[in-house]
Design a protein around this motif. Structure first.
Motif, PDB file in Angstrom:
ATOM      1  N   SER A   1       4.646   1.754   1.691  1.00  0.00           N
ATOM      2  CA  SER A   1       5.731   2.065   0.750  1.00  0.00           C
ATOM      3  C   SER A   1       6.424   3.371   1.129  1.00  0.00           C
ATOM      4  CB  SER A   1       5.197   2.161  -0.676  1.00  0.00           C
ATOM      5  OG  SER A   1       4.689   0.925  -1.096  1.00  0.00           O
ATOM      6  N   ALA A   2       5.641   4.351   1.555  1.00  0.00           N
ATOM      7  CA  ALA A   2       6.208   5.648   1.933  1.00  0.00           C
ATOM      8  C   ALA A   2       7.069   5.541   3.190  1.00  0.00           C
ATOM      9  CB  ALA A   2       5.091   6.660   2.144  1.00  0.00           C
TER      10      ALA A   2
ATOM     11  N   CYS B   1       0.848  -1.199   0.000  1.00  0.00           N
ATOM     12  CA  CYS B   1       0.000   0.000   0.000  1.00  0.00           C
ATOM     13  C   CYS B   1       0.885   1.252   0.000  1.00  0.00           C
ATOM     14  CB  CYS B   1      -0.943  -0.004   1.199  1.00  0.00           C
ATOM     15  SG  CYS B   1      -0.158   0.396   2.772  1.00  0.00           S
ATOM     16  N   GLU B   2       0.291   2.394  -0.302  1.00  0.00           N
ATOM     17  CA  GLU B   2       1.036   3.644  -0.391  1.00  0.00           C
ATOM     18  C   GLU B   2       1.642   4.045   0.951  1.00  0.00           C
ATOM     19  OE1 GLU B   2      -1.172   6.817  -2.206  1.00  0.00           O
ATOM     20  OE2 GLU B   2      -1.806   5.546  -3.873  1.00  0.00           O
ATOM     21  N   LYS B   3       0.890   3.856   2.043  1.00  0.00           N
ATOM     22  CA  LYS B   3       1.396   4.238   3.366  1.00  0.00           C
ATOM     23  C   LYS B   3       2.633   3.434   3.733  1.00  0.00           C
ATOM     24  CE  LYS B   3      -3.012   5.706   5.301  1.00  0.00           C
ATOM     25  NZ  LYS B   3      -4.033   5.424   6.311  1.00  0.00           N
TER      26      LYS B   3
END
Length: 120
Positions: A72-73, A68-70
């Protein structure tokens, strides 16, 4: 929900059972990762307390198409053990595949210093 679209009661029961089993696996997987993460944090804190060594933590994510983006960030976020990650520790969400990598700086030097001090 899965049972509502079934053509007959037998299909409805099978769909409901499959949905329940899927939910149980989801909860078991997430809770297992949470327990694993909490125990690793406890051990890292114990090492820090016993050795006076600097312990750091790094957010690690499985960087693939399912990440997910969270998560990955946060991948690669490196902090001292005492600080918390902005969104909390993994697992961040159900089926989260993230973990924390702990590193200990100068544990040998800290252990030798403690040993030297105890012999004075």
């Amino acid at each position: 929900r899965a049972a509502r679209g079934a053509a007959n009661p037998r299909e409805a029961r099978a769909a409901a059972r499959a949905s329940t089993e899927s939910h149980v696996r989801l909860v078991a997987t997430t809770e297992t990762m949470d327990a694993f993460s909490r125990e690793r944090e406890r051990l890292a804190r114990e090492i820090a307390d016993r050795t006076d060594a600097a312990v750091y933590k790094e957010w690690r994510s499985t960087l693939d198409m399912r990440a997910c983006e969270k998560c990955s960030a946060l991948h690669g976020t490196f902090l001292p053990l005492a600080r918390g990650f902005p969104q909390g520790d993994p697992p961040l969400h159900p089926r989260c595949r993230c973990w924390v990598l702990y590193s200990v700086e100068n544990v040998v030097g800290a252990a030798l210093s403690a040993l030297w001090a105890s012999n004075e």
